[in-house]
Write an enzyme that holds these catalytic residues in place. Structure first.
Site, short mmCIF file in Angstrom:
data_model
loop_
_atom_site.label_atom_id
_atom_site.label_comp_id
_atom_site.label_asym_id
_atom_site.label_seq_id
_atom_site.Cartn_x
_atom_site.Cartn_y
_atom_site.Cartn_z
NE ARG A 78 21.29 57.03 49.71
CZ ARG A 78 21.94 56.18 50.49
NH1 ARG A 78 21.52 54.93 50.59
NH2 ARG A 78 23.00 56.56 51.17
CB THR A 80 15.99 57.23 36.57
OG1 THR A 80 17.18 56.70 37.17
CG2 THR A 80 16.11 58.74 36.43
CE1 TYR A 137 60.67 53.60 18.02
CE2 TYR A 137 59.86 54.64 16.03
CZ TYR A 137 60.84 54.49 16.99
OH TYR A 137 61.98 55.25 16.92
CE LYS A 187 20.75 42.67 27.00
NZ LYS A 187 20.24 41.85 28.12
N GLY A 204 72.01 62.48 24.95
CA GLY A 204 70.76 61.86 24.56
C GLY A 204 69.97 61.28 25.71
CG HIS A 258 69.47 52.33 27.29
ND1 HIS A 258 68.64 52.06 26.22
CD2 HIS A 258 70.56 52.96 26.77
CE1 HIS A 258 69.22 52.48 25.10
NE2 HIS A 258 70.37 53.04 25.41
#
Length: 535
Positions: A79, A82, A232, A152, A324, A290
């Site tokens: 845990r 670093t 689009y 950062k 379609g 639709h």
């Protein structure tokens, strides 16, 4: 609180930053050895931790353990390893400032110019079905701290959070360092990465906390990553893209097997078709245009090829509108179904799978888009919709997939239980109605729609439209209404067309008028006590 203010004149120009020291600590080892080979060959010092260090060392490259840098061994089952000034000082020092550089020298801290970190597999752990402490242990602390610190400080440090960035980093090492523009782009990816991670953790905690009748969350964060730009939006002047939500298992994660690029409308219709097809337990197909169904059907129980049968029966509902259209199947698409579609113009087919022989047939239709669902596809449990200035959140309107008999709350309020109509037809009609935009009326026979009236501003017009589309098939059909009939005029339209059974929520102040009309005409009527508006 803001950091200390500095005189802009103190900052020295820094574009290309040579890489002399790199910190590498990754959970995902994909491409690790290829990445580590580049700095090793260039004489860059590599600092690493745990299994990452072991893997690099086993490949024959020199590695400095993080413990040798911090002066402390990894603690508390890993845990803490670093979180130390000798690491974070090397990440946070802004070497454009002379006093930062002198402070590093004073405390014997060496800077890092490259940091490669990806985080514990929290999302994958949750997806595996793990619970409790097994999930908690996969909440990374040191990793996000290093990523954010490095991002950062992008003026000095290149932060890499995923294997997709490895090739460009390897190329930068070869040419002498990273540019400011490259480091800024990597920083943007890094902050998005940690935001996504934190969102997944917050979502898990919310789901663990909000059980049963608990309230909806006070704070809602939705994180998604762009999968691709679309040609689009709903119209050609609108920009559009599809984003994959963290932890999602839906159409956004589907694999396109062939065909033209998907459009915004393709995705909307395909998702609506899935919603309808997967409401059914038996092999079923839904055809959409639709965001409304042209036809929904389950297979003929005697059919040799159930999914092909379901498609033909759905197509027969309204062949003109199906031209379609977008098709969803809740079973693997077979060769027979593919052959039935040879001469039917279709935009998209989405399914959990496709037989190899079916794919060969579809190759003849190069523009046809085929989407294969992820193996873990599931219906969403919540609905989210944007409104100006905010969003709406609600429980998804889902059916119990185990409905096999009329639920106890359904009431027979007129007529007798019909012997010539199968129970599943009632359930089918009620489920199919939910997939239709309100006001919704569905006419069904033998677990297939024969007429649909949708999206009208009054229920009478929906009844007329459903009857018109059904034609002679309205005789003897079942009618389902997504909400109550405010007057008896709508049911009268249906009864005049030959409808013999009506299922609706009930709840109108004029219910008694509708019930009286049904009894007078010898029509069976059920009240469900639950409506299914779909806006």
């Amino acid at each position: 609180m803001a950091g200390p203010r500095h005189d802009p004149s103190l900052y020295r120009e820094r574009d290309v930053v040579p890489i002399r020291r790199a910190l590498i600590s990754v959970s995902d080892k994909t491409g690790l050895l290829e990445l580590a080979g580049a700095p090793a060959e260039a004489g860059v010092e590599i600092v690493s931790t745990g299994s990452t260090a072991a893997m690099i060392r086993d490949a024959g490259h020199a590695v400095t353990d993080a413990a040798a840098v911090t002066g402390f061994p990894e603690m508390l089952d890993g845990r803490v390893k670093t979180l130390h000034p000798h690491v974070h000082g090397g990440l946070r020092a802004d070497l454009r400032l002379e006093h930062h550089e002198s402070q590093l020298a004073e405390f014997g801290i060496e800077p890092f110019e490259l940091v490669v970190v990806n985080l514990y597999p929290f999302v994958q752990t949750v997806a595996s079905g793990a619970t409790g402490d097994d999930v908690v242990e996969q909440i990374d602390i040191g990793g996000p701290a290093m990523v954010r610190a490095s991002a950062k400080n992008f003026a000095n440090v290149a932060i890499v959070v995923g294997p997709e960035s490895y090739p460009s980093v390897i190329e930068a090492i070869g040419r002498g360092g990273t540019t400011l523009a490259e480091r800024r782009e990597l920083a943007a990816r890094a902050f998005a990465h940690t935001a996504t991670y934190d969102t997944a953790v917050a979502q898990w905690f919310a789901e663990e906390t909000l059980t049963g009748e608990a309230v909806l969350p006070d704070h809602l964060t939705i994180q998604a990553e762009k999968s691709s730009d679309l040609r689009y939006g709903e119209n050609s002047h609108q920009r559009a893209a599809i984003y994959s939500r963290v932890g999602g298992h839906g159409i956004a994660q589907a694999t396109q097997l062939q065909g033209k690029e998907m459009s915004y409308n393709n995705y909307v219709d395909a998702d609506a078709a899935l919603r309808a097809a997967y409401d059914m337990v038996k092999p079923a197909v839904a055809i959409m245009k639709h965001a409304n169904p042209c036809g929904i059907a389950v297979a003929d129980p005697k059919a040799l090829d159930p999914i092909a049968s379901a498609h033909l029966r759905a197509h027969e509902c309204d062949p003109l509108s199906a031209f379609g259209g977008v098709i969803a199947a809740n079973r693997t698409v077979t060769l027979k179904m593919a052959e039935n579609l040879r001469d039917i113009f279709t935009e998209v087919i989405v399914a959990p799978g496709f037989e190899p022989a079916a794919l060969e047939v579809f190759k003849e239709k190069k523009n046809l888009r085929l989407l294969q669902l992820p193996d873990d596809w599931q219906q969403e449990r919540m609905d989210v919709r944007l409104v100006s200035g905010g969003l709406l959140l609600q429980d998804a309107d889902l059916f119990d997939r185990n409905i096999e008999a009329i639920p106890e709350k359904w009431q027979l309020v007129a007529g007798e239980k019909p012997e010539d109509v199968r129970l599943e037809d009632l359930v089918f009609a009620w489920k199919a109605c939910r997939a239709v935009k309100s006001n919704a009326i569905v006419l069904a026979k033998n677990a297939a729609t024969v007429g649909i009236g949708m999206g009208q501003v009054n229920r009478v017009d929906s009844c007329k439209l459903a009857v018109e589309r059904a034609g002679d098939r309205a005789e003897g059909s079942i009618a389902a209404s997504d909400a109550f009939f405010p007057f008896s005029d709508g049911p009268e339209v249906l009864m005049n067309a030959g409808v013999r059974v009506i299922i609706q929520p009930g709840g109108s102040v004029r219910d008694e008028e509708t019930i009286a009309l049904a009894n007078e005409r010898g029509v069976t009527m059920y009240f469900t006590g639950e409506r299914h508006f779909f806006h």
